[in-house]
Design a protein around this motif. Structure first.
Motif, PDB file in Angstrom:
ATOM      1  N   HIS A   1       0.808  -1.220   0.000  1.00  0.00           N
ATOM      2  CA  HIS A   1       0.000   0.000   0.000  1.00  0.00           C
ATOM      3  C   HIS A   1       0.842   1.271   0.000  1.00  0.00           C
ATOM      4  O   HIS A   1       0.298   2.357  -0.249  1.00  0.00           O
ATOM      5  N   ASN A   2       2.125   1.188   0.269  1.00  0.00           N
ATOM      6  CA  ASN A   2       2.929   2.403   0.383  1.00  0.00           C
ATOM      7  C   ASN A   2       4.033   2.532  -0.664  1.00  0.00           C
ATOM      8  O   ASN A   2       4.444   3.655  -0.965  1.00  0.00           O
ATOM      9  N   LEU A   3       4.515   1.426  -1.212  1.00  0.00           N
ATOM     10  CA  LEU A   3       5.606   1.518  -2.178  1.00  0.00           C
ATOM     11  C   LEU A   3       5.232   2.348  -3.401  1.00  0.00           C
ATOM     12  O   LEU A   3       6.077   3.043  -3.971  1.00  0.00           O
ATOM     13  N   SER A   4       3.989   2.292  -3.813  1.00  0.00           N
ATOM     14  CA  SER A   4       3.574   3.007  -5.023  1.00  0.00           C
ATOM     15  C   SER A   4       3.209   4.472  -4.760  1.00  0.00           C
ATOM     16  O   SER A   4       2.893   5.207  -5.689  1.00  0.00           O
ATOM     17  N   ARG A   5       3.265   4.903  -3.504  1.00  0.00           N
ATOM     18  CA  ARG A   5       2.911   6.286  -3.147  1.00  0.00           C
ATOM     19  C   ARG A   5       4.170   7.152  -3.089  1.00  0.00           C
ATOM     20  O   ARG A   5       5.067   6.891  -2.296  1.00  0.00           O
ATOM     21  N   ARG A   6       4.212   8.186  -3.911  1.00  0.00           N
ATOM     22  CA  ARG A   6       5.389   9.045  -3.962  1.00  0.00           C
ATOM     23  C   ARG A   6       5.620   9.780  -2.646  1.00  0.00           C
ATOM     24  O   ARG A   6       6.739  10.164  -2.321  1.00  0.00           O
ATOM     25  N   GLN A   7       4.539   9.997  -1.871  1.00  0.00           N
ATOM     26  CA  GLN A   7       4.689  10.730  -0.613  1.00  0.00           C
ATOM     27  C   GLN A   7       5.269   9.864   0.504  1.00  0.00           C
ATOM     28  O   GLN A   7       5.709  10.384   1.533  1.00  0.00           O
ATOM     29  N   SER A   8       5.237   8.544   0.323  1.00  0.00           N
ATOM     30  CA  SER A   8       5.673   7.641   1.390  1.00  0.00           C
ATOM     31  C   SER A   8       7.176   7.403   1.351  1.00  0.00           C
ATOM     32  O   SER A   8       7.842   7.638   0.335  1.00  0.00           O
ATOM     33  N   THR A   9       7.692   6.917   2.462  1.00  0.00           N
ATOM     34  CA  THR A   9       9.117   6.606   2.585  1.00  0.00           C
ATOM     35  C   THR A   9       9.259   5.226   3.208  1.00  0.00           C
ATOM     36  O   THR A   9       8.534   4.883   4.148  1.00  0.00           O
ATOM     37  N   VAL A  10      10.178   4.442   2.667  1.00  0.00           N
ATOM     38  CA  VAL A  10      10.537   3.155   3.275  1.00  0.00           C
ATOM     39  C   VAL A  10      11.972   3.283   3.768  1.00  0.00           C
ATOM     40  O   VAL A  10      12.878   3.573   2.977  1.00  0.00           O
ATOM     41  N   LEU A  11      12.172   3.103   5.060  1.00  0.00           N
ATOM     42  CA  LEU A  11      13.484   3.274   5.674  1.00  0.00           C
ATOM     43  C   LEU A  11      14.002   1.915   6.147  1.00  0.00           C
ATOM     44  O   LEU A  11      13.418   1.288   7.034  1.00  0.00           O
ATOM     45  N   PHE A  12      15.109   1.458   5.556  1.00  0.00           N
ATOM     46  CA  PHE A  12      15.727   0.195   5.960  1.00  0.00           C
ATOM     47  C   PHE A  12      16.775   0.468   7.038  1.00  0.00           C
ATOM     48  O   PHE A  12      17.627   1.356   6.886  1.00  0.00           O
ATOM     49  N   VAL A  13      16.699  -0.294   8.103  1.00  0.00           N
ATOM     50  CA  VAL A  13      17.614  -0.104   9.225  1.00  0.00           C
ATOM     51  C   VAL A  13      18.328  -1.402   9.597  1.00  0.00           C
ATOM     52  O   VAL A  13      18.924  -1.498  10.663  1.00  0.00           O
ATOM     53  N   GLY A  14      18.274  -2.403   8.719  1.00  0.00           N
ATOM     54  CA  GLY A  14      18.886  -3.686   9.038  1.00  0.00           C
ATOM     55  C   GLY A  14      19.421  -4.381   7.809  1.00  0.00           C
ATOM     56  O   GLY A  14      19.149  -3.988   6.667  1.00  0.00           O
ATOM     57  N   PHE A  15      20.169  -5.447   8.028  1.00  0.00           N
ATOM     58  CA  PHE A  15      20.778  -6.230   6.952  1.00  0.00           C
ATOM     59  C   PHE A  15      19.704  -6.872   6.080  1.00  0.00           C
ATOM     60  O   PHE A  15      18.712  -7.390   6.588  1.00  0.00           O
ATOM     61  N   GLN A  16      19.906  -6.829   4.765  1.00  0.00           N
ATOM     62  CA  GLN A  16      18.990  -7.447   3.812  1.00  0.00           C
ATOM     63  C   GLN A  16      19.746  -8.544   3.056  1.00  0.00           C
ATOM     64  O   GLN A  16      20.644  -8.250   2.260  1.00  0.00           O
ATOM     65  N   ALA A  17      19.383  -9.784   3.303  1.00  0.00           N
ATOM     66  CA  ALA A  17      20.089 -10.910   2.692  1.00  0.00           C
ATOM     67  C   ALA A  17      19.827 -10.970   1.199  1.00  0.00           C
ATOM     68  O   ALA A  17      18.773 -10.551   0.702  1.00  0.00           O
ATOM     69  N   ALA A  18      20.807 -11.505   0.458  1.00  0.00           N
ATOM     70  CA  ALA A  18      20.654 -11.679  -0.979  1.00  0.00           C
ATOM     71  C   ALA A  18      19.403 -12.496  -1.280  1.00  0.00           C
ATOM     72  O   ALA A  18      19.152 -13.520  -0.651  1.00  0.00           O
ATOM     73  N   GLY A  19      18.604 -12.025  -2.235  1.00  0.00           N
ATOM     74  CA  GLY A  19      17.396 -12.737  -2.628  1.00  0.00           C
ATOM     75  C   GLY A  19      16.159 -12.336  -1.873  1.00  0.00           C
ATOM     76  O   GLY A  19      15.049 -12.672  -2.281  1.00  0.00           O
ATOM     77  N   SER A  20      16.304 -11.598  -0.763  1.00  0.00           N
ATOM     78  CA  SER A  20      15.122 -11.185  -0.007  1.00  0.00           C
ATOM     79  C   SER A  20      14.428 -10.015  -0.697  1.00  0.00           C
ATOM     80  O   SER A  20      15.034  -9.286  -1.491  1.00  0.00           O
ATOM     81  N   LEU A  21      13.133  -9.832  -0.398  1.00  0.00           N
ATOM     82  CA  LEU A  21      12.390  -8.718  -0.979  1.00  0.00           C
ATOM     83  C   LEU A  21      13.021  -7.390  -0.574  1.00  0.00           C
ATOM     84  O   LEU A  21      13.129  -6.466  -1.385  1.00  0.00           O
ATOM     85  N   GLY A  22      13.447  -7.280   0.690  1.00  0.00           N
ATOM     86  CA  GLY A  22      14.082  -6.046   1.141  1.00  0.00           C
ATOM     87  C   GLY A  22      15.321  -5.721   0.336  1.00  0.00           C
ATOM     88  O   GLY A  22      15.544  -4.564  -0.040  1.00  0.00           O
ATOM     89  N   ARG A  23      16.145  -6.728   0.049  1.00  0.00           N
ATOM     90  CA  ARG A  23      17.366  -6.509  -0.745  1.00  0.00           C
ATOM     91  C   ARG A  23      17.003  -6.064  -2.158  1.00  0.00           C
ATOM     92  O   ARG A  23      17.658  -5.178  -2.737  1.00  0.00           O
ATOM     93  N   THR A  24      15.964  -6.654  -2.734  1.00  0.00           N
ATOM     94  CA  THR A  24      15.532  -6.294  -4.087  1.00  0.00           C
ATOM     95  C   THR A  24      15.124  -4.829  -4.144  1.00  0.00           C
ATOM     96  O   THR A  24      15.486  -4.096  -5.074  1.00  0.00           O
ATOM     97  N   ILE A  25      14.337  -4.380  -3.160  1.00  0.00           N
ATOM     98  CA  ILE A  25      13.904  -2.978  -3.109  1.00  0.00           C
ATOM     99  C   ILE A  25      15.105  -2.067  -2.899  1.00  0.00           C
ATOM    100  O   ILE A  25      15.267  -1.043  -3.585  1.00  0.00           O
ATOM    101  N   LEU A  26      15.965  -2.431  -1.971  1.00  0.00           N
ATOM    102  CA  LEU A  26      17.119  -1.605  -1.643  1.00  0.00           C
ATOM    103  C   LEU A  26      18.086  -1.498  -2.813  1.00  0.00           C
ATOM    104  O   LEU A  26      18.759  -0.467  -2.988  1.00  0.00           O
ATOM    105  N   ASP A  27      18.142  -2.529  -3.643  1.00  0.00           N
ATOM    106  CA  ASP A  27      19.039  -2.516  -4.802  1.00  0.00           C
ATOM    107  C   ASP A  27      18.492  -1.699  -5.966  1.00  0.00           C
ATOM    108  O   ASP A  27      19.125  -1.622  -7.024  1.00  0.00           O
ATOM    109  N   GLY A  28      17.294  -1.120  -5.806  1.00  0.00           N
ATOM    110  CA  GLY A  28      16.803  -0.177  -6.809  1.00  0.00           C
ATOM    111  C   GLY A  28      15.757  -0.692  -7.768  1.00  0.00           C
ATOM    112  O   GLY A  28      15.523  -0.067  -8.816  1.00  0.00           O
TER     113      GLY A  28
END
Length: 531
Positions: free
Chosen positions: A348-375
């Motif tokens: 619900h928030n990734l597609s909203r330009r006003q929202s922010t996703v802040l990563f504060v932890g390690f994201q393992a290779a292949g995880s969804l978090g790593r995919t988002i963080l990698d651009g």
């Protein structure tokens, strides 16, 4: 007398599934028994039978409560293990919440995947274990203090040392068969909130050290500097008008963030933002921290865990209602975005330009978090294609893991090491980089980068000897796999087809793709006929 041996059943070439088997005579002791997390291929290892005989295990020594170290204990117990699980008292308090929650997640994820329309023609998925299995595992946990010698099995002597990673985390000193071993567990950085710096003695035959951040050096950030960085991120995110979504690990990362946000509010540097802790497990883990508050450092003045700005979200219905909000801080698990409530907040928030996703932890290779963080500009979440328009931010100061400099200092403080230094619990690049950096202080012993399935003899005062090679088929499972490639391909397919000029050309492209897939099927059929 034969030398003791060690077999790596997980967390070798990867950061999850920590499990090491130390064997001597008729006794066999596991150090950790963790869940594999990350790619679907890696997660499938959780469904495989254990690569050791469960009824031969004498004891389990648990370094800490994180699921990648403890998360297969319920499966172990369900498979017939009835022996003790030794851990620190705080770790046992956390397991009371962590393990049953993991069991509920296993049951829920199996049910959810079985309901998916794209799996209608596939077989039923069974949970790796259940909540009842998890409660049974908790009942086998035996709490012990730091620096207290105990005998986990005949011929073994052990004690815990503070690892400074999370509440209750420990390194494990083990004496067996004339060899003196040290398992680092996960190590925390120096000057971490809540806990004193890691400690352990020196002078071992063999040391097994984690290497999660073996390839990176973080800028030294004090707790006060970290709070200033967090203050800037919160103010910028809320100024944009959308939500600030923070994927968190329910244990430790959540509590550190609450400590810092409470401090910023109490000192007048932040107004009273609405902060939602949308993880029942994080809420229960916070209760454990509150019970151990007298043992924690850096608590400061004023209310922390029960601050009036903090709202602990219990029900799924209440969680869903958060998606109608703007201008809120939403902290939700899981930290790598692989399961839990964070996934619907991202939908619900990734597609909203006003929202922010802040990563504060390690994201393992292949995880969804790593995919988002990698651009990635599009991701696939629970069968839905989601475009990424939100601000994607990262804040490094919250790592619970030692960085390269911390690890090198820890390794140097363990000298002399008479036999071998094993670098485990790290992705390939991290372990290889740490090996190169550690070489100057490891002149009197060998450095080993173990693979899953490898077994080594651990003689006293001499280098480890490999007794059994690893499993080559698992090497691809510890990084990005075909499921990641499929998700990326699927999310881009429609836009790629739309970019083709004509409908007939699009049909031609689809026909060619189908033809390639059929050729693989025909080839397999032909090989089967010939075989």
């Amino acid at each position: 007398m034969k030398n003791p041996s060690i077999t790596f059943h997980g967390a070798a070439g990867t950061v999850t599934g920590s499990c090491m088997e130390v064997r001597h005579g008729t006794s066999r002791v596991l150090v950790d028994c963790g869940l594999f997390q990350g790619t679907r291929t890696l997660e499938k290892l959780n469904y495989e039978p254990f690569s050791f005989e469960v009824d031969g295990i004498s004891a389990v020594i648990l370094t800490h409560a994180h699921i990648d170290h403890s998360g297969l204990l319920p499966k172990l117990v369900a498979a017939g293990y009835s022996g003790p699980i030794f851990c620190t008292a705080a770790t046992r308090d956390l397991l009371y919440h962590m393990l049953p929650d993991a069991g509920r997640i296993q049951e829920y994820e199996a049910e959810r995947r079985n309901r998916r329309a794209d799996r209608a023609d596939a077989g039923e998925i069974e949970p790796v274990y259940t909540e009842a299995d998890a409660l049974a595992a908790f009942n086998q946990a035996h709490p012990l203090g730091f620096k207290q010698w105990f005998e986990p099995a005949p011929g073994f002597k052990a004690r815990f040392w503070n690892a400074g990673h999370i509440l209750g985390s420990a390194s494990v000193e083990l004496e067996v068969g004339g060899s003196r071993l040290l398992f680092s567990g996960d190590l925390g950085p120096n000057h971490k909130a809540f806990h004193p710096d890691p400690e352990a003695p020196a002078g071992f035959d063999h040391v097994i050290c984690e290497s999660t951040y073996g390839d990176r050096v973080r800028e030294e950030v004090t707790i006060e500097q970290r709070r200033t960085l967090l203050e800037a991120e919160i103010k910028a995110a809320l100024t944009r008008g959308g939500n600030l979504v923070i994927p968190v690990f329910a244990l430790e990362r959540t509590q550190e963030l609450l400590l810092d946000i409470a401090s910023l509010i109490n000192s007048g540097r932040l107004p009273h933002p609405r902060v939602f802790i949308d993880s029942p497990l994080a809420s229960r883990a916070t209760e454990v921290f509150a019970r151990h508050a007298n043992d924690l450092e850096d608590m400061g003045d004023g209310e922390v865990f029960q601050h009036p700005s903090f709202h602990y979200v219990a029900s799924a219905t209440e969680s869903m209602r958060l998606n109608q909000m703007s201008g809120a801080i939403i902290m939700a698990a899981s930290g790598m975005c692989e399961a839990g409530r964070i996934r619907h907040h991202l939908r619900h928030n990734l597609s909203r330009r006003q929202s922010t996703v802040l990563f504060v932890g390690f994201q393992a290779a292949g995880s969804l978090g790593r995919t988002i963080l990698d651009g990635a500009d599009r991701v696939r979440i629970s069968g839905h294609d989601v475009s990424v328009r939100a601000q994607i931010r990262r804040l490094e100061g919250y790592s619970a893991h030692a960085d390269q400099d911390d690890l090198l200092r820890w390794i140097e403080a363990r000298q002399p090491i008479a036999g071998s230094l094993f670098l485990s619990h790290g992705e390939t690049g991290a372990t290889e980089t740490l090996r190169r950096m550690a070489q100057p202080v490891c002149t009197n012993h060998t450095i080993v980068l173990p693979q899953i399935g490898e077994c080594y003899a651990l003689p006293s005062a001499s280098a480890a000897r490999r007794l059994k090679t690893g499993k080559p088929e698992l090497h691809d499972a510890v990084s990005r796999d075909w499921q990641n490639d499929y998700a990326e391909f699927a999310t881009r397919l429609k836009s790629a087809l739309n970019s083709i000029d004509s409908a007939s050309a699009r049909r031609e492209a689809l026909a060619k793709m189908n033809s390639i897939l059929r050729s693989y099927s025909d080839h397999r059929f032909q090989r089967k006929q010939e075989g």
